[in-house]
Design a protein around this motif. Sequence first.
Motif, short mmCIF file in Angstrom:
data_model
loop_
_atom_site.label_atom_id
_atom_site.label_comp_id
_atom_site.label_asym_id
_atom_site.label_seq_id
_atom_site.Cartn_x
_atom_site.Cartn_y
_atom_site.Cartn_z
N PHE A 1 -1.14 19.80 7.93
CA PHE A 1 -2.40 19.70 7.19
C PHE A 1 -2.33 18.56 6.16
O PHE A 1 -3.26 17.77 6.03
N ILE A 2 -1.22 18.50 5.43
CA ILE A 2 -1.07 17.44 4.43
C ILE A 2 -1.09 16.07 5.09
O ILE A 2 -1.74 15.13 4.61
N ASN A 3 -0.38 15.93 6.23
CA ASN A 3 -0.33 14.64 6.93
C ASN A 3 -1.70 14.18 7.42
O ASN A 3 -2.02 12.99 7.36
N ILE A 4 -2.49 15.12 7.92
CA ILE A 4 -3.77 14.75 8.52
C ILE A 4 -4.87 14.59 7.47
O ILE A 4 -5.75 13.74 7.60
N ILE A 5 -4.85 15.39 6.42
CA ILE A 5 -5.95 15.41 5.46
C ILE A 5 -5.61 14.62 4.19
O ILE A 5 -6.16 13.55 3.93
N THR A 6 -4.70 15.15 3.40
CA THR A 6 -4.47 14.56 2.08
C THR A 6 -3.70 13.25 2.13
O THR A 6 -3.69 12.51 1.15
N ASP A 7 -3.04 12.95 3.24
CA ASP A 7 -2.40 11.63 3.39
C ASP A 7 -3.35 10.60 3.96
O ASP A 7 -3.40 9.45 3.52
N VAL A 8 -4.11 11.00 4.98
CA VAL A 8 -4.88 10.04 5.76
C VAL A 8 -6.04 9.43 4.98
O VAL A 8 -6.27 8.21 5.03
N PHE A 9 -6.77 10.23 4.22
CA PHE A 9 -7.96 9.68 3.55
C PHE A 9 -7.61 8.62 2.49
O PHE A 9 -8.23 7.56 2.44
N PRO A 10 -6.62 8.85 1.62
CA PRO A 10 -6.21 7.76 0.72
C PRO A 10 -5.68 6.54 1.49
O PRO A 10 -5.91 5.40 1.08
N ALA A 11 -4.96 6.80 2.60
CA ALA A 11 -4.45 5.69 3.40
C ALA A 11 -5.61 4.88 3.99
O ALA A 11 -5.56 3.64 4.04
N LEU A 12 -6.65 5.57 4.44
CA LEU A 12 -7.84 4.87 4.94
C LEU A 12 -8.46 4.00 3.86
O LEU A 12 -8.87 2.86 4.11
N ALA A 13 -8.53 4.53 2.65
CA ALA A 13 -9.10 3.77 1.53
C ALA A 13 -8.26 2.52 1.25
O ALA A 13 -8.79 1.44 0.96
N LEU A 14 -6.93 2.67 1.33
CA LEU A 14 -6.06 1.50 1.15
C LEU A 14 -6.29 0.48 2.26
O LEU A 14 -6.25 -0.73 2.05
N GLY A 15 -6.54 0.97 3.48
CA GLY A 15 -6.69 0.09 4.63
C GLY A 15 -7.94 -0.75 4.61
O GLY A 15 -8.03 -1.77 5.31
N VAL A 16 -8.94 -0.36 3.81
CA VAL A 16 -10.19 -1.13 3.76
C VAL A 16 -10.36 -1.77 2.39
O VAL A 16 -11.47 -1.97 1.91
N LEU B 1 0.53 1.94 -5.97
CA LEU B 1 0.66 0.89 -4.97
C LEU B 1 -0.10 -0.39 -5.29
O LEU B 1 -0.36 -1.19 -4.40
N TYR B 2 -0.47 -0.60 -6.54
CA TYR B 2 -1.13 -1.87 -6.88
C TYR B 2 -0.10 -2.99 -6.93
O TYR B 2 1.10 -2.76 -7.08
N SER B 3 -0.58 -4.22 -6.78
CA SER B 3 0.33 -5.37 -6.73
C SER B 3 0.99 -5.61 -8.07
O SER B 3 0.53 -5.12 -9.11
N SER B 4 2.05 -6.40 -8.05
CA SER B 4 2.87 -6.59 -9.25
C SER B 4 2.12 -7.29 -10.37
O SER B 4 2.47 -7.14 -11.53
N LYS B 5 1.07 -8.06 -10.05
CA LYS B 5 0.36 -8.81 -11.08
C LYS B 5 -0.75 -8.00 -11.75
O LYS B 5 -1.37 -8.46 -12.70
N GLY B 6 -1.02 -6.80 -11.26
CA GLY B 6 -2.09 -5.99 -11.83
C GLY B 6 -1.58 -5.08 -12.93
O GLY B 6 -0.37 -4.94 -13.16
N SER B 7 -2.52 -4.47 -13.63
CA SER B 7 -2.17 -3.46 -14.62
C SER B 7 -2.53 -2.09 -14.08
O SER B 7 -3.32 -1.97 -13.12
N PHE B 8 -2.00 -1.03 -14.69
CA PHE B 8 -2.21 0.31 -14.14
C PHE B 8 -3.68 0.71 -14.14
O PHE B 8 -4.16 1.37 -13.22
N PHE B 9 -4.41 0.30 -15.19
CA PHE B 9 -5.80 0.74 -15.30
C PHE B 9 -6.80 -0.22 -14.65
O PHE B 9 -7.94 0.15 -14.42
N TYR B 10 -6.37 -1.45 -14.35
CA TYR B 10 -7.30 -2.39 -13.73
C TYR B 10 -6.55 -3.21 -12.67
O TYR B 10 -5.79 -4.11 -12.98
N ASN B 11 -6.76 -2.84 -11.42
CA ASN B 11 -6.10 -3.50 -10.32
C ASN B 11 -6.92 -3.30 -9.05
O ASN B 11 -8.00 -2.70 -9.10
N GLU B 12 -6.41 -3.81 -7.91
CA GLU B 12 -7.17 -3.71 -6.66
C GLU B 12 -7.33 -2.27 -6.18
O GLU B 12 -8.22 -1.97 -5.39
#
Length: 886
Positions: A719-734, A810-821
Amino acid sequence: MTKTFQEVSPQQLAQTLQTDIEKGLSSAEAESRNQRLGRNELSREKPESLWAILLRQINSLIVWILATASVVSFLMGDTVEGFAVLAVIVINAATGFILEYNARESMEALRKLDTTPARVQRDGLIMEIHSENVTEGDILVLEAGDLVPADANIVQSNQLEVDESALTGESLPSAKRVEPSAADAPLGDQHNRLFKGTAVTSGNAKAIVTGIGQATELGKIATMVHQAKRTATPLEAKLDSLAKVLIWITIGLAMLFLVVGLLRGEQTKQLIETAVALAIAAIPEGMSVVATVALAYGMLRLAEKKVIVKRLSAVETLGGTNVIFTDKTGTLTQNKIEVQQLHFPAGDLLVTLRPGKNGREEMELAGEDLNLSSSKEFELLARVGALANNAQLNSGEPDSKQIGDPVEIALLRFAEGAGIDLHAFSSKYIRKAEQAFSSDTRIMGTLHESEGTYYVSVKGAVEEVCELCHWESDSKRQEDLAISELMAAQGLRTLAFAYRESGQIPAEDFTREEKLAYLGLIGFLDPPLTEVTPALQACSNAGIKVIMVTGDHPATSLNIARQVELVGPDEQLVLTGKDLQAFDFSSETDRDKILRCQVFARVNPAQKLDMIDFYQKRGDIVGMTGDGVNDAPALKKSDIGIAMGLRGTAVAAEAADMILKDDSFSSIVKAIGQGRVIFENIRKFIVFLLSCNMSEIFVVTFAGFLGVGNPLLPLQILFINIITDVFPALALGVGKENNKLMHSPPRDPKKPVLEMKDWRRIVYYALVITVCVLGVFWYGTSQLGLNQMEGNTVTFYTLSLAQLLHVFNLYSSKGSFFYNEITRNKFIWQAQGLCILILLSTYFIPLLKQVLSLHTLDIQSFILVLIGAILPLLLSQSARMISSYL
């Protein structure tokens, strides 16, 4: 026959093929040959069966491991868990099947070229038959507008010109004649040969058919398209490699756990259940779905930019491309002939035509003596170019199909740009006679009459026109001949122009009755596309090598390469197909010369394949752009084939992975940028998924080794792999685009998706989450008195929330915690909200709660869950902050 077709005379060929040039074959003999040689059609590649496509979706180690886990679950009575794993397998297989089924390629575009009628001479009569029934030895009867139905040798020709651009890359129609060509002449220089699928633009001819179906040059290309097998794309290959790593990790941990458990005397059933949980935890079931969605989202973005993607993985492949082979005609140039340079005895002018008002073109001139544009010689040159002309120009409709020879159309456009009203002009000058161009005279002359004055207008090859003109001295004539050779060396097609006026009707041979007045030279060129130069510069900035590979003339190709700044203004190196034939690819010297060269001319389709293969074997990811039939095999062989959608042939579009709807080379640069963004997004979500999955592996494994029970059940992990992992991963992918990626070299194609630094991050994140989750499980069961099932529930929610918050690491090294991609990505916040709602539903909906074996928790347990979920994020960010100061 020991000689090649292009070097034999018509009589020799007719004798060899046992046919009559005047009468053709008899109907009986033609039928006999049809039976013996087969139909004049291209063989069709047998499409892959639906079962084969479906089998490939399920024939992988990951699927077999999941299937084994499902079977074990059924055998142990865990029916819900077994069906859940089966559902994952079915969803992944169905997704892959649908994508591959829609992407199946066929040779239907090549077959469409076979459906045209053909005129042949049989039994002494001219008859029209289906092109499929044309056979070897038939006498073809061809006129302007006809498609050549088979390969043939010309036996009679009258001003015949053929458009072979789709086959050879030549911008200009090829003038044909009866006389044999050299034995080693490339296709573009075989002037006595006709080729299947090319088009007659002017004149008429008779020709003996020498090859049909697969034996034609078009058939050979079709065969190469069949044989040019596509290897797995770099992304597919790297994901496969990653999957194998995960499988070995799964097998290793499961075996270790079983051995240790057996040595400790634990129950076999419990050990098997834990091994199943490990198998499910180790495999990121949603990875292929997320990769597909990420690629599809990139595909939609590219569609908005006039780039159509036929294969999803092609988007990422283009992002990794470090070598691009590009055709010249229609890709770097406009695929239309224009007047480029004027040479008068008094000086030179450069000409540029631009769209003006009311559809008429306006002329811009450049040169040392612009006064020439208002001289009588300038007006006469424009007038003679319009009179010695058989083309028709649709004024006011620049994009409409023009009728006639492209050079003559260019002359009419030049005349119109010079201020001549072509409609009034044709009414004022009445044509009285014409001496047509022929391979013997190499000139064209017309006689017009206007208000009692007769005008002789002549254009043609420089040497022949100069012979007809009056000269002050022979040195002047030699000077203009030398200038014409210099213009030709610059890649220009050059014609000379002359005229004469008379008050009396000239004789029948009006071009030679008296000496003509020499006007000058006009150089023609297929002009480069204006947007190509900045696009090539962008490729250079991105570390991408662009190489021109064309069937056109070497001088023309090098000139265009200089104009678009593909090479420097002083570059002299250009290699031809003949040069490549003599090269030894195992020789270091020859290999270095190939690597230094960026312009290859007179290259045939087979040599394009060899060039692509040469670079692919070096480890490069090769892209290929093209628009002609001759480009199709190379488009298919390359890692990423890119066809031109406007001027390109259907054959090229079928063979390609991507189609540019606007034929713009700059669209390729946009696609490359999008491809790089997609790969970066894929890398991020793989790091996210694997660190989450590895935390699940560590939780199950460490708990087993410590003997504290099983904190997670297999169905909970799934359940965790299909639901709570996949949706954030999808958001990262786009995620949004990153323009900085196009100012750095392409990634090394030999490197895997994840480098060692990524694996270190994955293990670190997984260990931090594991320690916090196991700490919560231990504290809840030992300090708060929770039973095993309540401990499972606390662990389930703690791990789910910890993984949801982990995405903000998972934000890039040049970003800050509160404002990044990551924080700027609206899909991340949507995914977080959706997953939290789903987790709440598992607690408050009794059916879901029962299926997942979850229990009711008190307020202390909920506080413990929140602390355990937030703590990994705090620890990771603290470590990141400390490392930035070190």
